[in-house]
Write a protein that holds these residues in place. Structure first.
Motif, short mmCIF file in Angstrom:
data_model
loop_
_atom_site.label_atom_id
_atom_site.label_comp_id
_atom_site.label_asym_id
_atom_site.label_seq_id
_atom_site.Cartn_x
_atom_site.Cartn_y
_atom_site.Cartn_z
N PRO A 1 2.06 -7.60 6.05
CA PRO A 1 2.51 -8.09 5.05
C PRO A 1 3.57 -7.05 5.75
N LYS A 2 4.90 -8.03 5.51
CA LYS A 2 6.28 -7.79 6.62
C LYS A 2 6.58 -6.70 4.68
N ALA A 3 6.05 -7.41 3.31
CA ALA A 3 6.38 -6.26 2.32
C ALA A 3 5.72 -5.19 2.25
N SER A 4 5.28 -4.45 2.78
CA SER A 4 4.49 -3.75 3.19
C SER A 4 5.41 -2.58 4.40
N LEU A 5 5.84 -3.53 5.33
CA LEU A 5 5.40 -3.10 7.27
C LEU A 5 6.26 -1.30 6.84
N GLU A 6 6.67 -1.12 6.51
CA GLU A 6 8.00 0.19 6.03
C GLU A 6 6.91 1.44 6.22
N LYS A 7 6.12 1.07 5.01
CA LYS A 7 5.11 2.30 4.45
C LYS A 7 4.24 2.02 5.71
N ILE A 8 3.85 1.42 5.99
CA ILE A 8 2.21 0.93 7.24
C ILE A 8 2.89 1.97 8.61
N ILE A 9 4.32 1.83 9.07
CA ILE A 9 4.81 1.59 10.42
C ILE A 9 4.90 3.60 9.44
N HIS A 10 4.95 4.17 8.15
CA HIS A 10 4.99 5.34 7.92
C HIS A 10 3.19 5.86 7.99
N VAL A 11 2.19 5.16 7.88
CA VAL A 11 0.85 5.93 7.80
C VAL A 11 0.45 6.17 9.20
N VAL A 12 1.15 5.42 10.28
CA VAL A 12 0.61 5.33 11.73
C VAL A 12 1.44 6.24 12.73
N THR B 1 4.15 -1.73 18.60
CA THR B 1 4.80 -3.12 18.76
C THR B 1 4.75 -3.40 17.59
N ILE B 2 5.85 -4.23 17.53
CA ILE B 2 5.97 -5.16 16.25
C ILE B 2 5.90 -6.47 16.56
N SER B 3 5.45 -8.03 16.65
CA SER B 3 4.98 -9.44 16.69
C SER B 3 4.93 -9.97 15.90
N PRO B 4 6.30 -11.50 15.91
CA PRO B 4 5.91 -12.00 15.12
C PRO B 4 4.79 -12.82 14.55
N LEU B 5 4.57 -13.88 13.55
CA LEU B 5 3.63 -14.46 13.29
C LEU B 5 3.91 -15.75 13.07
N SER B 6 3.16 -16.68 12.77
CA SER B 6 3.77 -17.74 12.39
C SER B 6 4.13 -18.32 11.14
N SER B 7 3.53 -17.53 10.28
CA SER B 7 3.87 -16.70 8.65
C SER B 7 4.77 -16.29 8.82
N PRO B 8 6.23 -16.45 8.31
CA PRO B 8 7.53 -15.81 9.21
C PRO B 8 7.18 -13.87 7.26
N GLU B 9 5.66 -14.28 6.29
CA GLU B 9 5.80 -12.67 5.00
C GLU B 9 4.89 -11.88 6.54
N TRP B 10 4.94 -12.60 7.76
CA TRP B 10 3.70 -11.63 8.35
C TRP B 10 3.85 -10.71 9.70
N VAL B 11 3.45 -9.58 10.37
CA VAL B 11 3.60 -9.63 11.44
C VAL B 11 2.19 -9.14 12.62
N ALA B 12 2.43 -8.66 13.53
CA ALA B 12 1.76 -8.30 14.14
C ALA B 12 1.86 -6.98 14.87
N LEU B 13 1.12 -5.38 13.92
CA LEU B 13 1.68 -4.86 14.93
C LEU B 13 0.41 -3.96 15.55
N GLU B 14 0.65 -2.97 17.05
CA GLU B 14 -0.57 -2.47 17.25
C GLU B 14 0.30 -1.10 17.85
N THR B 15 -0.82 -0.35 18.00
CA THR B 15 -0.37 0.81 18.65
C THR B 15 -1.58 1.68 19.16
N ILE B 16 -1.26 2.68 19.23
CA ILE B 16 -2.05 4.02 20.25
C ILE B 16 -2.64 5.16 19.48
N ILE B 17 -3.17 5.38 19.06
CA ILE B 17 -3.29 6.85 17.80
C ILE B 17 -4.82 7.96 18.31
#
Length: 340
Positions: A276-287, A294-310
């Motif tokens: 959810p976009k509302a929690s994006l900054e906190k999620i990025i901080h955790v990962v 990599t952050i990509s838009p989804l069909s819903s404006p309230e959500w994004v797709a996030l992908e990373t390597i850890i």
């Protein structure tokens, strides 16, 4: 040579009065049973296999399986029969041989191999004049460097290398051990060990120099480390003339890049999720991503797709945190290569 005369044939208004099939085993190209159909200069036949660009020296023995697995992750399939030293490689530009790691650096230096994989210890032991292309830290048991250590029995009175003056030491790494004691000006007798070196103290020799990764074999044989002579790991090395050849160097550098990428991927995984976009900054901080995720838009404006390597070791701690922050569809997947 033999010649066969075929009957008169009419095909598509083109008359072929004769076709001569000639078979020769002594062509300069060395191809056996070459068939040549000749009609006014037209030649039909099997094209000889191209000469491989590189000859690889691959380690036989304890590193063989882990080396084949590493090349597989890098993109090359190497197959061998149980008693064969000549592998099959699914790249027409590559040929190779499996030989003992102790010998690879000598044959690379002499030019039989264009490049090869061997330990840093054997490069130093053979004093081989080769190009050290890259480090490849892997082994049959771990992904850490090994070390050659001077060992004595646990109850021995020997506390330092100096205490071995006038005594006998067994090792497989004879030249390196001789240089070690010569640098310290300690007179000792060095003898070559054909194997099972750990069991030779104290009955046959006073000390040994042997290789260890984890130290478990030394502890099992009740041995104590007195000093470390050398840290070692697998290296990709190249013949100097081959390295000076632009085409060969480019291929060697490609192999190095992909092998390093395969090793980097061993401890990492990919992670993707919907957030959810509302929690994006906190999620990025955790990962803890290698770079920015990599952050990509989804069909819903309230959500994004996030992908990373850890790092794989932290996934079990991060996924519950991501779930608590509202992430959904969390997928962890393995990686074959990570190229920076």
């Amino acid at each position: 040579f033999f010649t066969m005369l075929y009957p008169f044939v009419k095909r598509k208004n083109h008359f072929i009065q004769s076709i001569h099939l000639k078979c020769s085993a002594d062509r300069a190209c060395g191809v056996e049973n070459r068939l040549e159909a000749k009609e006014v200069g037209v030649c039909l036949g099997r094209v000889p296999d191209p000469t491989p660009l590189l000859m690889l020296g691959l380690p036989k023995g304890s590193l063989e399986e882990s080396t084949k697995n590493l090349f597989a992750k890098a993109g090359w399939k190497i197959t061998t029969s149980s008693r064969s030293y000549k592998p099959s490689i699914d790249d027409p530009e590559l040929d190779g041989r499996f030989i003992r790691a102790q010998e690879v650096s000598r044959y690379v230096e002499h030019g039989f191999f264009d490049c090869g994989l061997t330990g840093y210890d054997w490069i130093k032991e053979n004093e081989s004049d080769v190009v050290e292309v890259c480090d490849l830290i892997y082994s049959k048991a771990s992904v850490q460097k090994s070390r050659w250590v001077l060992c004595v029995p646990e109850n021995s009175t020997i506390k330092s290398a100096e205490d071995l003056a006038g005594k006998r030491v067994a090792t497989e790494l004879v030249n390196t051990v001789k240089r070690y004691f010569a640098d310290k000006k300690i007179d000792v007798e060095i003898e070559f060990s054909w194997g099972a070196t750990e069991i030779k103290v104290p009955d046959l020799v006073d000390a040994i120099v042997d290789i260890t990764e984890t130290g478990s074999s030394l502890r099992a044989n009740k041995l104590r480390i007195v000093d470390t002579l050398l840290y070692t790991n697998t290296k990709l090395i190249a013949n100097k003339a081959s390295w000076a050849n632009p085409a060969k160097r480019k291929k060697i550098e490609t192999i190095a890049m992909l092998l390093i990428g395969a090793l980097e991927a061993q401890s990492k995984v990919g992670l993707k999720m919907n957030a959810p976009k509302a929690s994006l900054e906190k999620i990025i901080h955790v990962v803890p991503s290698l770079r920015n995720p990599t952050i990509s838009p989804l069909s819903s404006p309230e959500w994004v797709a996030l992908e990373t390597i850890i790092d794989e070791s932290v996934v079990r701690e991060i996924i519950p945190q991501l779930k608590a922050l509202g992430a959904e569809g969390i997928v962890e997947y393995p990686l074959n290569k990570v190229v920076y």
